[in-house]
Structure formats: C-alpha cells, structure tokens
Design an enzyme around this catalytic site. Structure first.
Site, PDB file in Angstrom:
ATOM      1  N   HIS A  17       1.988   1.456  -3.209  1.00 52.02           N
ATOM      2  CA  HIS A  17       1.191   2.413  -3.987  1.00 52.02           C
ATOM      3  C   HIS A  17       1.861   3.772  -4.124  1.00 52.02           C
ATOM      4  O   HIS A  17       1.238   4.705  -4.620  1.00 52.02           O
ATOM      5  CB  HIS A  17      -0.189   2.583  -3.348  1.00 52.02           C
ATOM      6  CG  HIS A  17      -1.022   1.344  -3.392  1.00 52.02           C
ATOM      7  ND1 HIS A  17      -2.252   1.258  -2.772  1.00 52.02           N
ATOM      8  CD2 HIS A  17      -0.816   0.132  -3.976  1.00 52.02           C
ATOM      9  CE1 HIS A  17      -2.764   0.047  -2.966  1.00 52.02           C
ATOM     10  NE2 HIS A  17      -1.903  -0.650  -3.686  1.00 52.02           N
ATOM     11  N   ASP A  46       0.859  -1.187   0.000  1.00 49.54           N
ATOM     12  CA  ASP A  46       0.000   0.000   0.000  1.00 49.54           C
ATOM     13  C   ASP A  46       0.891   1.231   0.000  1.00 49.54           C
ATOM     14  O   ASP A  46       2.054   1.140  -0.377  1.00 49.54           O
ATOM     15  CB  ASP A  46      -0.969  -0.025   1.187  1.00 49.54           C
ATOM     16  CG  ASP A  46      -2.295   0.677   0.884  1.00 49.54           C
ATOM     17  OD1 ASP A  46      -2.250   1.867   0.543  1.00 49.54           O
ATOM     18  OD2 ASP A  46      -3.357   0.046   0.993  1.00 49.54           O
TER      19      ASP A  46
END
EC number: 3.2.1.15
Length: 368
Positions: free
Chosen positions: A229, A207
C-alpha cells in the site's frame, strides 16, 4: 619480632591492593561472555548473562516468544541458520527485542521464516484466524538492527517503539502472500518513537511498506517497496499518541502497489501531522492512487467527508515521478476545512490514470 610482624602486614597489604576486587573480576567475565543458543527457551532465560549472543537454527515452540528483552546494555545478537516458529493461533509477538546500545544482525545466508501461509486466510487482523505479530522492537534505545532477512510473516512484520534506532538493509519478503492470502503484512509500523532511521529496506508485502502512526524524527531512505500500500503516514487518530512530527521519506521506489505515498487521518479524531517531506520517490505500477492525502479515513472505507481535527501542515512533496495504471488516480487530496496548510509542492510528474474531480480544500500551490 615486632619488625617481622610489620613487614608481614605490609606485604599482605600490598597483595590485597594488587588483587582486583571480586566485583571487577565478575564485571570483566560478564562483559566478555559469548553464548551460542540452539534452544529458544534457554536463549530467552539465559540471554541476560551474555554480552554476545548467537542464535543458531532456533525453533521457537508454538505460542512462545523468543524473548530477548532482558539483555545487558551493549549486547550483540546474531541470527544464524534458519529461525522458525511453531503454529498456534495467538497474538504474539514471535520475537521481542529491548535494551540500550543493542546490535542485532544476521550471519550470511540466514533467514527468519515466519511460514505465514499457515495463518493466511485473506483477512489479516480483521477476522479469521488469530495471527501473531512478528517482531516487537520496543523499548530499544541507541540501538541498531541490520541485515535481517525476514520471510512470510503471519501479519505485521516489525513494530517499532524506540528512541534512536537504526534499521539498516533489512529484507521483508512476504511475496508468497500475493497468491496465498497474505493481508495486513505491514513492513514497519512505527509509533511513540523519537529517532527512527530506516535505510536500504526491501519490502514485498500486502500492506503498508512503512506506516508511521505517531512519533517524531523518523527517516526512511533508499528503500524499495513492492506489492503493498506504499509509503504511509497514518492512519493518525484514535490512539494514546496521535502526533507525527519531523518525517523524511526520500530516495525510494514503490512498484506494483495500491498507492505510492499516502497520509491518512481518521475522520472526527484529533492529533497533528507536521514537518513532513516526501522527496525523490519513483512510482510504477500503482493500482489506485499515486499520491493520496485524505482526512476522511475509516477502517472499512473512507467516508468522503473529511474532518479537520488533525491538521496536516508544513508538508513538502518534491520529485515524485513515474506512472500509475490506466484506471488509477495520480493525485488525490481530500482535506478538511482549513486543516491542510503550508505545503510545498514541486516536481510532481506522474503519467497515466485519470485526474480526480473529488479533491477538496487543497492548500495553495497544490493541484490534483
């Protein structure tokens, strides 16, 4: 006889004056106390009596927090050996820190191991097992966390709500989650903070490497991010505090990640993002978008229809270089009407991928 009495009283007075007061003796003892704990419960209950704390091979029981939120001002906390946690489905956190002028560090070769694979199910915080947050650095002031080696957190690693906090040379390695169902394993989540300075971080996860949800005067420099991410501001909106101001993200690399740099605001919410700099960021192996700034964010998928309730202004994007995958998009900008302004855009050189035809309401000087 009377003269002898006077002499005795004078001598007694001088002795009393020379002796330190009980409170001063007590203060001196407390300031100099050093404690080594091998038991989590004892550490949590007795840490406030120590000025220097060593946590050696602590095994935190299931469903319990290693609570270091009541330590004295100026305390130094050192993790030694391996710190582990029992398994239970609960919200956590597994570790809680708070205080003023606190220093948290780690001995050579030590590790804090969340053994996150016991919780990983590919759903993160969106369902499945209830997974504990890892470390709360909340209500810290004028403090430093340095040299921590963190491995396999169940979900988000370090949650920051602090003033003047330095986080230096921290490793967060959730790379096992790539093949074992790790999800929502953010490196640093920052909110409601003033003065957070992260340098030399090494984050491998699934993430955001860093996610700034609110706060001001936040810096991230010299970091390495992989597997997640990217370097994110947001998502902004829907919280008690929805203002981000004064962010500098510089001199870092993002590899093998969905995105490189990202600002995302939630559709139809209110707030503001201002005075943001992304500078000298090198990207490689980016799967989706190299640079993405979108005002249509919604958990579960963007709407494609940006709103303008959270203006993004005074943004500098300078020296973003590298490459994206062949099916990725180098730059994607989706702004609401009039809500993105006063941007400086220069030295953006990203190769590979396909240009987007869906960019909207770009500020002057910005191109997709």
């Amino acid at each position: 006889m009377h003269s002898f009495q006077l002499l005795g009283l004078a001598a007694l007075g001088s002795l009393v004056a020379a002796a330190p007061s009980p409170s001063r003796v007590s203060d001196l003892t407390e300031r100099s106390s050093s404690c080594t704990f091998t038991d989590a419960a004892k550490a949590s209950s007795s840490a406030s009596s120590c000025s220097s704390i060593v946590l050696k091979d602590i095994a935190v029981p299931a469903g319990k927090t290693l609570d270091l939120s009541h330590v004295k001002d100026g305390t130094t906390i050192t993790f030694e050996g391996t710190t582990t946690f029992g398994y239970k489905e609960w919200k956590g956190p597994l570790i809680r820190l708070a205080g003023k002028d606190i220093t948290v560090t780690m001995a050579k070769g030590a590790v804090i191991d969340g053994e996150g694979s016991r919780w990983w199910d590919g759903k993160g915080t969106n369902g499945g097992k209830t997974k504990p947050k890892f470390l709360y650095a909340h209500k810290l002031e004028d403090s430093t966390i340095k040299g921590l080696n963190i491995k396999n957190t169940p979900v988000q690693a370090i949650s920051v709500q602090a003033n003047n906090l330095h986080l230096t040379d921290i490793t967060i390695d959730n790379s096992d989650g790539d093949s074992k169902g790790g999800h929502n394993t953010d490196g640093f989540d920052i909110s409601e903070s003033n003065g957070v300075y992260i340098s030399g971080a090494n984050v491998k996860n699934q993430d955001d490497c860093i996610a700034i949800n609110s706060g001001k005067n936040i810096e991230f420099t010299g970091g390495t991010c992989s597997g997640g991410h990217g370097l994110s501001i947001g998502s902004i909106g829907g919280r008690d505090d929805n203002t981000v101001q004064g962010v500098k993200i510089t001199d870092s690399t993002v590899t093998n990640s969905d995105n490189g740099i990202r600002i995302k605001t939630i559709v139809d919410e209110t707030g503001s993002v201002s005075d943001v700099t992304y500078s000298n960021i090198k990207l490689s192996g980016i799967h989706k978008k190299g640079i993405v700034i979108q005002q249509d964010y919604k958990n579960g998928g963007p709407t494609g229809k940006p709103s303008n309730g959270i203006p993004i202004k005074d943004v500098t994007v300078d020296g973003i270089t590298g490459s994206v995958d062949s099916k990725a998009t180098p730059v994607y900008i989706l702004c609401g009407s009039g809500s993105c302004s006063d941007w400086t855009w220069k030295n953006v050189k990203l190769s590979g991928g396909k240009s987007s035809s869906e960019c909207k309401n770009l500020p002057s000087g910005v191109s997709c």
